[in-house]
Design a protein around this motif. Structure first.
Motif, short mmCIF file in Angstrom:
data_model
loop_
_atom_site.label_atom_id
_atom_site.label_comp_id
_atom_site.label_asym_id
_atom_site.label_seq_id
_atom_site.Cartn_x
_atom_site.Cartn_y
_atom_site.Cartn_z
N ALA A 67 0.85 -1.21 0.00
CA ALA A 67 0.00 0.00 0.00
C ALA A 67 0.88 1.25 0.00
N SER A 68 1.96 1.22 0.76
CA SER A 68 2.89 2.35 0.79
C SER A 68 3.52 2.55 -0.59
N TYR A 69 3.89 1.45 -1.23
CA TYR A 69 4.46 1.50 -2.57
C TYR A 69 3.45 2.09 -3.55
N LEU A 70 2.22 1.62 -3.47
CA LEU A 70 1.19 2.15 -4.38
C LEU A 70 0.94 3.63 -4.14
N GLN A 71 1.02 4.06 -2.89
CA GLN A 71 0.88 5.49 -2.57
C GLN A 71 2.03 6.27 -3.21
N ASP A 72 3.24 5.73 -3.09
CA ASP A 72 4.41 6.38 -3.69
C ASP A 72 4.28 6.43 -5.21
N ILE A 73 3.78 5.35 -5.81
CA ILE A 73 3.56 5.34 -7.27
C ILE A 73 2.55 6.42 -7.65
N GLY A 74 1.49 6.55 -6.83
CA GLY A 74 0.49 7.58 -7.09
C GLY A 74 1.09 8.98 -7.02
N ASP A 75 1.93 9.19 -6.01
CA ASP A 75 2.59 10.50 -5.87
C ASP A 75 3.50 10.78 -7.06
N SER A 77 3.26 9.47 -10.02
CA SER A 77 2.40 9.65 -11.18
C SER A 77 1.91 11.09 -11.26
N ALA A 78 1.52 11.64 -10.11
CA ALA A 78 1.03 13.03 -10.09
C ALA A 78 2.15 14.01 -10.43
N GLN A 79 3.37 13.72 -10.00
CA GLN A 79 4.51 14.61 -10.27
C GLN A 79 4.95 14.55 -11.72
N GLY A 81 3.20 13.01 -14.40
CA GLY A 81 2.15 12.96 -15.42
C GLY A 81 2.01 11.58 -16.07
N GLN A 82 2.84 10.64 -15.67
CA GLN A 82 2.72 9.29 -16.21
C GLN A 82 1.65 8.53 -15.43
N SER A 83 1.01 7.58 -16.11
CA SER A 83 -0.01 6.80 -15.41
C SER A 83 0.65 5.83 -14.43
N LYS A 84 -0.11 5.45 -13.42
CA LYS A 84 0.39 4.49 -12.43
C LYS A 84 0.77 3.18 -13.11
N GLU A 85 -0.07 2.75 -14.05
CA GLU A 85 0.17 1.48 -14.74
C GLU A 85 1.48 1.52 -15.51
N ASP A 86 1.76 2.67 -16.18
CA ASP A 86 3.02 2.80 -16.92
C ASP A 86 4.21 2.73 -15.97
N LEU A 87 4.12 3.41 -14.84
CA LEU A 87 5.22 3.40 -13.87
C LEU A 87 5.45 2.00 -13.31
N GLN A 88 4.36 1.30 -12.96
CA GLN A 88 4.51 -0.06 -12.45
C GLN A 88 5.10 -0.97 -13.52
N GLY A 89 4.68 -0.79 -14.75
CA GLY A 89 5.24 -1.58 -15.85
C GLY A 89 6.73 -1.33 -16.02
N GLN A 90 7.13 -0.06 -15.88
CA GLN A 90 8.56 0.27 -15.98
C GLN A 90 9.35 -0.42 -14.87
N PHE A 91 8.82 -0.41 -13.67
CA PHE A 91 9.53 -1.05 -12.56
C PHE A 91 9.62 -2.56 -12.76
N GLN A 92 8.54 -3.17 -13.23
CA GLN A 92 8.57 -4.61 -13.48
C GLN A 92 9.59 -4.93 -14.57
N ARG A 123 18.24 4.96 -6.56
CA ARG A 123 18.27 6.38 -6.90
C ARG A 123 17.09 6.76 -7.80
N GLY A 124 16.73 8.02 -7.76
CA GLY A 124 15.72 8.59 -8.67
C GLY A 124 14.40 7.87 -8.60
N GLN A 125 13.79 7.72 -9.77
CA GLN A 125 12.52 7.00 -9.84
C GLN A 125 12.68 5.56 -9.37
N GLN A 126 13.86 5.04 -9.57
CA GLN A 126 14.12 3.67 -9.15
C GLN A 126 14.11 3.55 -7.63
N GLY A 127 14.23 4.67 -6.92
CA GLY A 127 14.23 4.66 -5.46
C GLY A 127 12.95 4.07 -4.89
#
Length: 190
Positions: A67-75, A77-79, A81-92, A123-127
């Motif tokens: 849940a904390s991770y999803l909250q961070d992904i949401g934050d 995403s808001a910063q 402009g990428q969708s949450k799904e795109d960010l999660q896909g990038q991390f996977q 580091r960065g988004q990978q953090g």
């Protein structure tokens, strides 16, 4: 009555008294061993309860970390402009490209795998992935150590119970095996 007859009578009385005392001591030892065996049986039941309670606790900790991770992904995403799904896909994709999700996981504890992910993505988004990896690693580490601790405690009690049984304080090894099989069958494990 002669002194010899008195001596023989005293010796016989002493022998009978000693035999009765020895039998009484043996009964006392058996009773003590039986009480110890019963106590250990109760303690082992509590250990089994503790082992079965670990999984729900682990799951709730994992849920909080995710849940904390999803909250961070949401934050993020808001910063960005990428969708949450795109960010999660990038991390996977990053995890798969790094080979950490599959390389050697059959022989590696889950906590070690998550720790590697945590240290690789720092580091960065990978953090975000790094923090998730650290949290998940800590949870898996806790779970593995608790399971090992409680399991070794159970093994110790089983040994003590077998020792008490060998002193006449409980079911014999064969009787205990029959009891264990019946328990497994009742729980649907046999």
């Amino acid at each position: 009555m002669s002194f010899v007859a008195v001596g023989v009578a005293l010796s016989a009385a002493s022998f009978i008294s000693g035999a009765a005392s020895s039998e009484s001591a043996a009964k006392s030892k058996r009773k003590q061993a039986r009480m110890q065996s019963d106590y250990l049986g109760q303690q082992m039941a509590k250990v089994d309860e503790s082992l079965s309670a670990l999984d729900p606790v682990k799951q709730s900790k994992l849920d909080v970390a995710q849940a904390s991770y999803l909250q961070d992904i949401g934050d993020l995403s808001a910063q960005t402009g990428q969708s949450k799904e795109d960010l999660q896909g990038q991390f996977q994709s990053m995890i798969q490209k790094s080979g950490m999700a599959t390389s050697g996981t059959a022989n590696v504890k889950a906590s070690q795998m998550w720790r590697r992910i945590g240290s690789s993505f720092g580091r960065g988004q990978q953090g975000l992935m790094g923090r998730l990896g650290e949290k998940m690693g800590a949870i898996e580490e806790w779970y593995e150590s608790e399971k090992a601790r409680v399991g070794s405690e159970k093994e110790r009690m089983e040994h003590q119970r077998r020792l008490a049984a060998s002193k006449g304080g409980g079911p014999s090894t064969m009787q205990q095996m029959a009891i264990d099989v019946k328990k497994q069958m009742a729980q649907g494990g046999g």
